[in-house]
Write an enzyme that holds these catalytic residues in place. Structure first.
Site, short mmCIF file in Angstrom:
data_model
loop_
_atom_site.label_atom_id
_atom_site.label_comp_id
_atom_site.label_asym_id
_atom_site.label_seq_id
_atom_site.Cartn_x
_atom_site.Cartn_y
_atom_site.Cartn_z
N ALA A 183 1.58 7.42 -14.35
CA ALA A 183 2.39 6.37 -14.98
C ALA A 183 2.72 5.27 -13.98
CB ALA A 183 3.66 6.97 -15.56
N SER A 184 3.03 5.67 -12.75
CA SER A 184 3.39 4.67 -11.74
C SER A 184 2.20 3.79 -11.39
CB SER A 184 3.93 5.36 -10.48
OG SER A 184 2.92 6.05 -9.76
N LYS A 185 1.02 4.37 -11.31
CA LYS A 185 -0.16 3.59 -10.94
C LYS A 185 -0.63 2.69 -12.08
CE LYS A 185 -0.34 4.93 -6.73
NZ LYS A 185 -0.02 3.98 -5.64
N ASN A 212 0.80 -1.21 0.00
CA ASN A 212 0.00 0.00 0.00
C ASN A 212 0.84 1.27 0.00
OD1 ASN A 212 -2.50 1.62 0.56
ND2 ASN A 212 -1.48 1.94 2.52
N TYR A 239 2.88 10.25 -11.31
CA TYR A 239 1.99 9.46 -10.45
C TYR A 239 1.11 8.54 -11.30
CZ TYR A 239 -1.65 8.38 -7.03
OH TYR A 239 -2.54 7.74 -6.21
#
Length: 329
Positions: free
Chosen positions: A224-226, A150, A222
């Site tokens: 792109a990371s998710k 998480n 953010y």
């Protein structure tokens, strides 16, 4: 016809900071806002769980830890990179909650006890640290059943042409590498059998975001990371075929957490809180407890046929295109 707005769920709060005096190094945590009854159950009976990104007082990690305790988890590792005082307070809080955890005390008897709560201070993208916490679970309990990856950061609030390479990679390190490492070490550990676990299997849960599905829900790094987190879930679930280990992602929408606190605090000061979350069909933002309920489901055997999925918890935001309330043709 415009439906009346509901700003927040109205179910009475059922959990808060413990009444007993916490350790001197602890700080009082705010009351945890819940949206449904929190009744102790046996859904995670005797399971060993790890949660990263657990120190935020408003966070999804804290709310999920509550649900895991109430569901009878045997042990929970609450982990974060900073705020050790919050982890200590959360430990005391969790140890005060009711639980239906039962431990066999003899061949024909069992006894009720509270889950064991362990705090760990480490960077979720530190490979040695992730390996160590997984190994500790195996050495102590002979099993690992749930890993909720998480931990995450909000990224940069800049036009993409202003984001430096180091900033972009820093966001990916925290939001993507941490999930990869959780999968890398949790999956083999979950396949181990012992006298405490006769069948291999487990549940890996990663926090992605609706920003990984649609634009305009987060910054470029953010988002792109998710999106990468969701791709990891989809690719690894096939590589774990037949292992009994499931991998899923939760995709929160606008949830009031430590990462989004400034948005809500600013809206309250301006008197515009009712507008926060107005673009989704529910007409409101969410709270961490609403995400934690989905994490609980994905951690339990009740979701035994759910694998490789991205579960949006966003009030319906990702279900369609943006629209103006009351002006839909």
């Amino acid at each position: 016809m415009t439906a009346p707005r509901k700003v927040w769920p109205q179910y009475p709060t059922s959990t808060s900071a413990p009444s007993s005096t916490p350790p001197s190094s602890s700080t009082a945590l705010p009351t945890l806002r819940t949206v449904a009854p929190s009744t102790p159950s046996t859904r995670l009976q005797n399971l060993v769980c790890i949660i990263t990104g657990a120190s935020s007082p408003l966070g999804i990690g804290r709310a999920t830890a509550h649900q895991f305790v109430l569901a009878g988890a045997r042990a929970i590792y609450i982990c974060d990179f900073n705020a050790p005082q919050n982890l200590s307070s959360l430990q005391a809080e969790l140890e005060s909650l009711p639980s239906f955890l039962t431990i066999p005390s003899s061949p024909n008897a069992s006894k009720t006890r509270r889950p064991e709560i362990h705090t760990r201070l480490f960077d979720a993208a530190d490979e040695a640290a992730v390996k160590a916490v997984v190994n500790d679970a195996i050495e102590r309990y002979g099993r690992l059943d749930v890993f909720f990856a998480n931990a995450g950061i909000v990224g940069t609030h800049k036009l993409f042409t202003s984001i430096s390479s180091s900033e972009f990679l820093s966001t990916l390190r925290t939001n993507v590498l941490s999930v990869f490492l959780a999968m890398k070490y949790a999956a083999p550990a979950m396949r181990l059998k012992s006298s405490h676990k006769t069948e291999p299997g487990g549940s890996i849960i990663a926090t992605s975001s609706v920003a990984g599905l649609r634009s305009n829900a987060g910054s470029t790094d953010y988002s792109a990371s998710k999106a990468a987190v969701l791709s990891l879930v989809q690719s690894t679930c096939y590589q774990l075929a037949g292992s009994g280990v499931r991998v899923n992602a939760i995709l929160p929408g606008l949830i009031e957490t430590g990462m989004t606190a400034l948005v809500f605090e600013g809206a309250r000061k301006r008197g515009t809180e009712a507008k926060v979350g107005q673009l989704n069909p529910m007409g409101r933002a969410g709270v961490a407890d609403e995400v934690a309920r989905v994490a609980m489901f994905l951690a339990s055997a009740e979701s035994s046929y759910v694998n490789g999925q991205g579960w949006a918890v966003d009030g319906g935001l990702s279900a369609g295109l943006p629209w103006v309330r009351g002006k839909l043709a």
